[in-house]
Design an enzyme around this catalytic site. Structure first.
Site, short mmCIF file in Angstrom:
data_model
loop_
_atom_site.label_atom_id
_atom_site.label_comp_id
_atom_site.label_asym_id
_atom_site.label_seq_id
_atom_site.Cartn_x
_atom_site.Cartn_y
_atom_site.Cartn_z
N HIS A 99 0.85 -1.20 0.00
CA HIS A 99 0.00 0.00 0.00
C HIS A 99 0.89 1.25 0.00
CE1 HIS A 99 -2.90 3.02 1.24
NE2 HIS A 99 -3.86 2.18 0.87
N GLU A 147 -4.06 2.45 -7.22
CA GLU A 147 -4.46 3.52 -6.30
C GLU A 147 -3.55 4.73 -6.48
OE1 GLU A 147 -6.68 1.80 -2.62
OE2 GLU A 147 -4.55 1.90 -2.21
N SER A 185 -10.75 7.21 -2.84
CA SER A 185 -11.98 8.02 -2.72
C SER A 185 -13.21 7.36 -3.38
CB SER A 185 -11.76 9.43 -3.27
OG SER A 185 -10.76 10.08 -2.50
N GLY A 207 -11.70 5.07 3.54
CA GLY A 207 -12.61 5.86 4.38
C GLY A 207 -14.07 5.42 4.33
P1 PGA Z 1 -9.74 5.92 0.50
O1 PGA Z 1 -8.51 4.93 0.70
O2 PGA Z 1 -10.89 5.10 -0.01
O3 PGA Z 1 -9.98 6.50 1.86
O4 PGA Z 1 -9.32 6.94 -0.50
C1 PGA Z 1 -8.25 3.89 -0.21
C2 PGA Z 1 -7.00 3.14 0.21
O5 PGA Z 1 -6.06 3.76 0.71
O6 PGA Z 1 -6.93 1.91 0.06
#
Ligand code: PGA
Length: 222
Positions: A99, A147, A185, A207
């Protein structure tokens, strides 16, 4: 209908009570067959929560798999603070690896490679995170999560068209990759725009996965 992976990455959130409350609240919607048919729902809690979450899922026969957020690059042994793939495999079928929040702390492509090797050796499916199509994907990884850093936790997701382009590139560059997920997001409002793309096979949700109502709505909408 293609198969979709819907992955909740809880990161460093939730106590045991909060995790169990989340599971209780999501149970009714996740148990209603049609929502789940072609969707594999994976929850990635912190290591502390994994045994209790596993126990609840098992006792209530919920169609949820467990993933961990990382594993050690070492085999079992004298590695204080690490959790080996062998230990994780008691409960988890999946592990997020590489990640960007871990890479920002110094994790390298070599570390990611070694972690994927440990995962393979212990029958854990890796979900390797990449920020673009040029990040090396270790042999043995079949699931990749694209991501882009600027989309993580900002409320500014990538465009579905660009995510589709990257997913397609990843699959054509690395034929061993069968599934590319999009993360950054994702919400119940935008999830369908991503999962309706040909080469996107699911989502990695940070989130928006913390709230059971929102997460069950993501599962429904995608
Ligand atoms: P997010 O995080 O949905 O809060 O943007 C995604 C992630 O880091 O896997």
């Amino acid at each position: 209908m293609k198969n979709l992976y819907i992955v909740a990455n809880w990161k460093e959130n939730k106590t045991t009570d909060e995790a169990i409350r989340w599971l209780r609240e999501i149970s009714p919607s996740i148990n209603s067959g049609q929502t789940i048919l072609n969707k594999k729902v994976i929850v990635c809690p912190s290591f502390m929560l994994v045994p209790q979450v596993w126990q609840f899922i098992k006792s209530n026969n919920l169609p949820i798999e467990i993933g961990v957020q990382d594993i050690s690059r070492f085999d079992e042994g004298a590695h204080t603070g690490e959790v080996s793939a062998r230990e994780a495999a008691e409960y988890a079928k999946f592990s997020i690896i590489g990640h960007s929040e871990r890479r920002a702390l110094g994790e390298t492509d070599e570390d990611v490679q070694e972690k994927v090797e440990m995962a393979v050796k212990n029958d854990i499916e890796s979900i390797v995170c990449v920020v673009n199509e040029n990040v090396p994907i270790p042999t043995g990884a079949k699931i990749v999560a694209y991501e882009p850093i600027e989309a993580i936790g900002t409320g500014n997701p990538d465009t579905p068209e660009n995510a589709e382009k990257v997913a397609h590139l990843v699959k054509s560059k690395t034929p061993q990759v069968s599934y590319v997920l999009y993360g950054g997001s994702v919400t119940s409002e935008n999830v369908k725009n991503f999962t309706s793309m040909d080469h996107i096979d699911g989502v990695l949700v940070g989130g928006a996965s913390l709230d059971p109502v929102e997460f069950s709505s993501i599962i429904k909408q995608c």
